[in-house]
Design a protein around this motif. Structure first.
Motif, PDB file in Angstrom:
ATOM      1  N   ASP A   1       0.256 -11.755   7.564  1.00 11.52           N
ATOM      2  CA  ASP A   1      -1.049 -11.090   7.675  1.00 11.52           C
ATOM      3  C   ASP A   1      -1.912 -10.961   6.317  1.00 11.52           C
ATOM      4  O   ASP A   1      -3.014 -10.562   6.579  1.00 11.52           O
ATOM      5  N   GLN A   2      -1.137 -11.321   5.298  1.00 14.61           N
ATOM      6  CA  GLN A   2      -2.039 -11.508   4.032  1.00 14.61           C
ATOM      7  C   GLN A   2      -2.588 -12.722   3.488  1.00 14.61           C
ATOM      8  O   GLN A   2      -3.131 -13.340   2.591  1.00 14.61           O
TER       9      GLN A   2
ATOM     10  N   LYS B   1       2.182   0.012   9.692  1.00 11.63           N
ATOM     11  CA  LYS B   1       2.589   1.299   9.420  1.00 11.63           C
ATOM     12  C   LYS B   1       1.588   2.429   9.766  1.00 11.63           C
ATOM     13  O   LYS B   1       2.310   3.652   9.960  1.00 11.63           O
TER      14      LYS B   1
ATOM     15  N   TYR C   1     -12.215  -4.425   0.069  1.00 11.01           N
ATOM     16  CA  TYR C   1     -10.847  -4.485  -0.451  1.00 11.01           C
ATOM     17  C   TYR C   1     -10.171  -6.050  -0.681  1.00 11.01           C
ATOM     18  O   TYR C   1      -9.327  -5.908  -1.503  1.00 11.01           O
TER      19      TYR C   1
ATOM     20  N   MET D   1       4.041  -5.319  13.802  1.00 14.72           N
ATOM     21  CA  MET D   1       4.760  -3.807  13.570  1.00 14.72           C
ATOM     22  C   MET D   1       3.749  -3.258  12.230  1.00 14.72           C
ATOM     23  O   MET D   1       3.690  -4.281  11.377  1.00 14.72           O
TER      24      MET D   1
ATOM     25  N   ASP E   1      -6.212  -8.188  -8.372  1.00 10.35           N
ATOM     26  CA  ASP E   1      -4.680  -7.655  -8.691  1.00 10.35           C
ATOM     27  C   ASP E   1      -3.914  -8.905  -9.114  1.00 10.35           C
ATOM     28  O   ASP E   1      -3.229  -9.023 -10.016  1.00 10.35           O
TER      29      ASP E   1
ATOM     30  N   GLY F   1       3.715 -11.300   3.700  1.00  2.33           N
ATOM     31  CA  GLY F   1       3.934 -11.469   5.074  1.00  2.33           C
ATOM     32  C   GLY F   1       2.547 -12.334   5.556  1.00  2.33           C
ATOM     33  O   GLY F   1       1.687 -12.428   4.889  1.00  2.33           O
TER      34      GLY F   1
ATOM     35  N   ILE G   1       6.831  -9.510  11.717  1.00  2.66           N
ATOM     36  CA  ILE G   1       7.705  -8.914  12.700  1.00  2.66           C
ATOM     37  C   ILE G   1       6.854  -7.911  13.544  1.00  2.66           C
ATOM     38  O   ILE G   1       5.901  -7.382  13.088  1.00  2.66           O
TER      39      ILE G   1
ATOM     40  N   GLY H   1       9.269  -4.583   8.677  1.00  5.09           N
ATOM     41  CA  GLY H   1       8.360  -5.720   8.545  1.00  5.09           C
ATOM     42  C   GLY H   1       7.943  -5.914   6.951  1.00  5.09           C
ATOM     43  O   GLY H   1       8.180  -7.242   6.369  1.00  5.09           O
TER      44      GLY H   1
ATOM     45  N   GLN I   1       0.589  -1.216  -0.058  1.00  7.78           N
ATOM     46  CA  GLN I   1      -0.107   0.152  -0.118  1.00  7.78           C
ATOM     47  C   GLN I   1       0.960   1.230   0.077  1.00  7.78           C
ATOM     48  O   GLN I   1       2.092   1.223   0.561  1.00  7.78           O
TER      49      GLN I   1
HETATM   50  P1  TYM Z   1       0.851  -3.721   3.260  1.00  2.00           P
HETATM   51  O1  TYM Z   1       1.238  -2.675   2.392  1.00  2.00           O
HETATM   52  O2  TYM Z   1       0.122  -3.911   4.576  1.00  2.00           O
HETATM   53  O3  TYM Z   1       2.184  -4.695   3.423  1.00  2.00           O
HETATM   54  C1  TYM Z   1       2.803  -4.824   2.331  1.00  2.00           C
HETATM   55  C2  TYM Z   1       3.676  -6.240   2.698  1.00  2.00           C
HETATM   56  O4  TYM Z   1       4.364  -6.242   3.870  1.00  2.00           O
HETATM   57  C3  TYM Z   1       3.998  -7.370   4.537  1.00  2.00           C
HETATM   58  N1  TYM Z   1       3.895  -6.867   6.120  1.00  2.00           N
HETATM   59  C4  TYM Z   1       4.727  -7.705   6.973  1.00  2.00           C
HETATM   60  N2  TYM Z   1       5.525  -8.480   6.973  1.00  2.00           N
HETATM   61  C5  TYM Z   1       6.027  -9.038   8.267  1.00  2.00           C
HETATM   62  N3  TYM Z   1       5.883  -8.322   9.322  1.00  2.00           N
HETATM   63  C6  TYM Z   1       4.969  -7.353   9.419  1.00  2.00           C
HETATM   64  N4  TYM Z   1       4.975  -6.717  10.584  1.00  2.00           N
HETATM   65  C7  TYM Z   1       4.455  -6.640   8.212  1.00  2.00           C
HETATM   66  N5  TYM Z   1       3.574  -5.771   7.987  1.00  2.00           N
HETATM   67  C8  TYM Z   1       3.153  -5.918   6.570  1.00  2.00           C
HETATM   68  C9  TYM Z   1       2.485  -7.560   4.275  1.00  2.00           C
HETATM   69  O5  TYM Z   1       2.227  -9.152   4.516  1.00  2.00           O
HETATM   70  C10 TYM Z   1       2.618  -7.255   2.489  1.00  2.00           C
HETATM   71  O6  TYM Z   1       3.121  -8.863   1.890  1.00  2.00           O
HETATM   72  N6  TYM Z   1      -2.968  -5.930   1.047  1.00  2.00           N
HETATM   73  C11 TYM Z   1      -1.911  -5.980   0.850  1.00  2.00           C
HETATM   74  C12 TYM Z   1      -1.330  -5.169  -0.218  1.00  2.00           C
HETATM   75  C13 TYM Z   1      -1.917  -5.720  -1.586  1.00  2.00           C
HETATM   76  C14 TYM Z   1      -1.376  -6.930  -2.077  1.00  2.00           C
HETATM   77  C15 TYM Z   1      -1.933  -7.143  -3.414  1.00  2.00           C
HETATM   78  C16 TYM Z   1      -0.359  -7.998  -1.942  1.00  2.00           C
HETATM   79  C17 TYM Z   1      -2.755  -5.336  -2.434  1.00  2.00           C
HETATM   80  N7  TYM Z   1      -2.958  -6.292  -3.174  1.00  2.00           N
HETATM   81  C18 TYM Z   1      -1.929  -8.311  -4.103  1.00  2.00           C
HETATM   82  C19 TYM Z   1      -0.254  -9.078  -2.548  1.00  2.00           C
HETATM   83  C20 TYM Z   1      -0.945  -9.220  -3.708  1.00  2.00           C
HETATM   84  C21 TYM Z   1      -1.374  -4.821   1.945  1.00  2.00           C
HETATM   85  O7  TYM Z   1      -2.070  -4.228   2.724  1.00  2.00           O
HETATM   86  O8  TYM Z   1       0.339  -4.847   2.395  1.00  2.00           O
END
Ligand code: TYM
Length: 330
Positions: free
Chosen positions: A149-150, A198, A128, A196, A135, A147, A186, A19, A11
């Motif tokens: 969380d997805q 944003k 969402y 962790m 995508d 990560g 993370i 992370g 995002q």
């Molecule tokens: P987003 O922007 O929140 O995070 C981007 C990527 O970082 C990983 N991530 C983490 N990994 C480890 N520890 C953490 N604390 C941590 N926080 C975030 C997320 O898992 C992600 O891989 N919905 C998605 C964006 C998205 C997307 C997609 C991803 C939109 N369309 C299609 C893959 C395929 C998101 O909000 O990621």
């Protein structure tokens, strides 16, 4: 043999933190030699939360520059903005009609985000995951490195693709998630039971890729651990210490169990300093490269335009098949 396809994205909200790097972008860079890769800055997703327009535009560029700074070569991978390829939104609409309310109701991220944004629980926040499925499916993606969380969102993309294929034949490749064994979650430095994030209001919880070396060291020094004094990797029991060991493991490329040995007979002070310093050493060249790229407007503009053009060609081909399948007129 034809290479398989990777799609992933981040995002365009706020600053990237470690992370995002350790859970996702680090693997993008590693996997990119063996796949055809699209790495997208998902700016449409960012609109689910109110954004300052000028800041969003700037953040989107900054995230794309981070992709390159973190080692993703724009000559070999497609880097672009989601909003530059209208097919993302077009496919999302169609997939909305193949996704159940009950499925979206179960999404834990929706529950978390709506709890945080009580004054703005908009329909975009709810749908969402359908845009995220679009995508992924738009590019006939095989692998989605993300990560932890997805995980649930990637599962939903698979379910929707399977449902669609069941009705219309083999239209979509069924994607798989790629979630790394270490670094996929993370945790916040001040509260290691939470990830962790944003959007965390407490900046001491996150190490941002743009943080100065001093700030990084300070944040690690203040990281919450526990009181038993033993440097041991046990995420359930010792969340704070294990989080630091995970970070160290990712940066050194060794297992957390192996990293543990470096601290035999030493306290948490040594652990915090070593991890902080290792991270500073790893991140500094990326930070410098990011600053250089952000100053090179013409270079970034060129990549953004060429990425969108390449992604558009692939997206148009999937959309033609989807539209034909569902019966939309030529
Ligand atoms: P987003 O922007 O929140 O995070 C981007 C990527 O970082 C990983 N991530 C983490 N990994 C480890 N520890 C953490 N604390 C941590 N926080 C975030 C997320 O898992 C992600 O891989 N919905 C998605 C964006 C998205 C997307 C997609 C991803 C939109 N369309 C299609 C893959 C395929 C998101 O909000 O990621």
């Amino acid at each position: 043999m034809q290479k398989k396809t990777i799609f992933s994205g981040m995002q365009a909200t706020g600053n990237l933190h470690i992370g995002n790097w350790l859970g996702a972008a680090r693997n993008w860079a590693k996997l990119s030699a063996d796949y055809n890769c699209l790495y997208c800055v998902v700016d449409l997703h960012a609109l689910t939360v109110r954004q300052d327009p000028a800041q969003l535009r700037n953040n989107a560029r900054s995230v794309l520059a981070w992709y390159i700074a973190l080692g993703i070569n724009p000559d070999e991978n497609i880097l672009y903005f989601q909003s530059h390829v209208a097919e993302h939104a077009e496919l999302a609409w169609i997939l909305n009609c193949y996704t159940y309310m009950g499925e979206l109701n179960r999404m834990t991220q929706f529950k978390d985000k709506s709890a945080k944004n009580e004054e703005n629980i908009n329909a975009g926040l709810f749908t969402y995951p359908v845009l995220m499925a679009a995508d992924i499916l738009l590019f006939q993606t095989h692998l989605v490195p993300v990560g932890d969380d997805q995980r649930q969102h990637v599962e939903l993309a698979r379910d929707v693709a399977q449902r669609f294929n069941h009705v219309y034949g083999d239209i979509f490749v069924i994607p798989e998630g790629y979630i790394p064994p270490v670094g996929a979650r993370i945790m916040a430095l001040q509260d290691p039971t939470r990830k962790m994030s944003k959007s965390d209001e407490n900046i001491s919880n996150s190490i941002f890729l743009s943080d100065t070396s001093d700030a990084i060291i300070k944040k690690f020094k203040r990281a919450v651990t526990d009181s038993d004094g033993q440097v041991r990797y046990a995420p359930e029991e010792k969340a704070g210490v294990s989080n630091l060991l995970s970070i160290y493991s990712c940066v050194t490329g060794r297992t957390p169990q192996d990293c543990e040995k470096d601290f035999a007979g030493q306290g948490y002070g040594a652990l915090k300093t070593t991890v902080g310093e290792a991270l500073v050493e790893a991140i500094t060249p990326y930070r410098n490269e990011h600053a250089r790229l952000m100053a090179d407007t013409a270079y970034l503009d060129g990549i953004i335009a060429s990425g969108a053009a390449q992604a558009k060609v692939l997206a148009t081909s999937t959309m033609a098949r989807v539209k034909k399948a569902v019966g939309l007129p030529k």
